[in-house]
Design an enzyme around this catalytic site. Structure first.
Site: not given
Length: 388
Positions: A128, A178
């Protein structure tokens, strides 16, 4: 915060043994990432410059004799998730296990004969925080399963396959950044990636040789409306590209002309961010090729943050305060990294000042009533690789 891949490997192995009563056959690690510069340019066919963290997710695996997959995570050690061929449709597996199931689905959908497996996961990548913990999980599982079953999946093809797992199976509309960083980065380098052609260059990023560090400031700010806002930014870019008659905003060559063509002020701001951010990536790469100039690089990082704050509108109070405080405390430059609406700030610092800068940010957060931040120094590390 530990980035020790050996301890993560040991935890994954111990979890595997506890869950399945045997030792794993193959163990792979894949890192989280920091994007040095180039935010929200990837889905606009633009340029990015990430580097891999020393923090990794480790997948320990062994084959089964049936087409069935069982996944256990140290985040939920008492709740293994099992799925079969019949239960592999996108959306069938939810939560954290969807990222592993998505890799199995994507491999099989691409024609690879993925046999059954038991999988145990351990991770040091903060969850997160905008450091791509999900991509690290996907890429570790992908490497481990391809290795375990002897699949012919070239390294250059793996980021797109992992991205397909996240886009189609999990349903997150991410770009290629990513997964490319988690798989293709090299130690001591940043990865200059063309998100249209997937061409990549390893650009030396010799921080230690220059007495520099990249300080990561995890603001602990909860991601606010990130999914809907991310989708809205992407839709705005697609709308602007269509109005400008270009395949993607990467193809805008005359920014002033483009801005004068658009009537919508919001679209103008979105276009200005993407076009100028691509230029900042190219300028950063050119600067690093000729030698690491901290003043020049710091200015580019700070300009990127201002653009994300004012034109792309993806920052929040915590990240703005962290970036501003880091600069005031002596950082050469600072910017939010990741998708936005929370997450981390990176600050380019003299190594001897990292502690002082971290303390200044912590004091500013306390004064503002924010949750205390977590800081650590990131070194450019290797992409996904086999451990055992």
């Amino acid at each position: 915060m530990s980035g020790d891949v050996v301890s993560t490997r040991d935890r994954a192995g111990a979890l595997f043994a506890a869950a399945f009563g045997e030792a794993p056959a193959v163990v792979w690690a894949a890192p989280g990432r920091v994007n040095l510069i180039g935010e929200h340019t990837d889905y606009n066919d633009g340029f990015v410059l990430p580097f891999a963290l020393p923090h990794t997710t480790v997948a320990a695996v062994a084959a089964t004799g049936t087409p069935e997959w069982t996944v256990v995570s140290e985040l939920a050690p008492d709740a293994p998730v099992t799925f079969t061929e019949a239960g592999l449709a996108p959306g069938a597996v939810e939560g954290w296990a969807a990222y592993a199931a998505g890799i199995v689905w994507a491999l099989r959908d691409a024609g690879h004969a993925v046999g059954g497996a038991r999988i145990a996961l351990a991770s040091d990548v903060p969850i997160g925080a905008g450091l791509s913990s999900s991509a690290a999980l996907e890429c570790a599982v992908l490497g481990a399963l391809a290795d375990l079953h002897g699949l012919d999946v070239p390294t250059a093809d793996r980021p797109a396959l992992a991205r397909r797992a996240e886009n189609v199976y999990v349903g997150a509309p991410t770009g290629i950044l990513d997964q490319s960083a988690s798989i293709r980065c090299a130690e001591g380098h940043a990865l200059f990636l063309d998100c249209r052609t997937y061409e990549a260059e390893q650009v030396p990023f010799p921080l230690a040789d220059n007495g520099l560090s990249v300080l990561i400031i995890d603001t602990r700010a909860p991601h606010r409306h990130v999914d809907g806002e991310y989708a809205a930014r992407r839709a705005s870019c697609e709308e602007a590209a269509a109005l400008l008659g270009v395949p993607a905003l990467r193809d805008v060559t005359d920014l002033n002309a483009a801005l004068s063509t658009l009537d919508d002020e919001l679209l103008r701001r979105r276009v200005r961010h993407v076009v100028t951010e691509n230029t900042r990536v190219l300028d950063t790469v050119a600067s690093l090729r000729s030698g690491l100039d901290p003043v020049r690089l710091g200015a580019l990082l700070s300009a990127s943050h201002a653009s994300m704050r004012d034109d792309y509108e993806i920052t929040v109070g915590e990240v703005d305060l962290a970036a501003a405080t880091a600069e005031k405390a002596g950082a050469h430059g600072a910017r939010m990294t990741g998708g936005g609406f929370g997450g981390c700030v990176i600050a380019l610092c003299e190594t001897e000042k990292t502690g002082e800068i971290g303390e200044a940010v912590a004091e500013a957060f306390a004064a503002a009533g924010y949750t205390a931040p977590v800081t650590f120094v990131a070194t450019p590390s290797a992409g996904a690789h086999r451990l055992a």
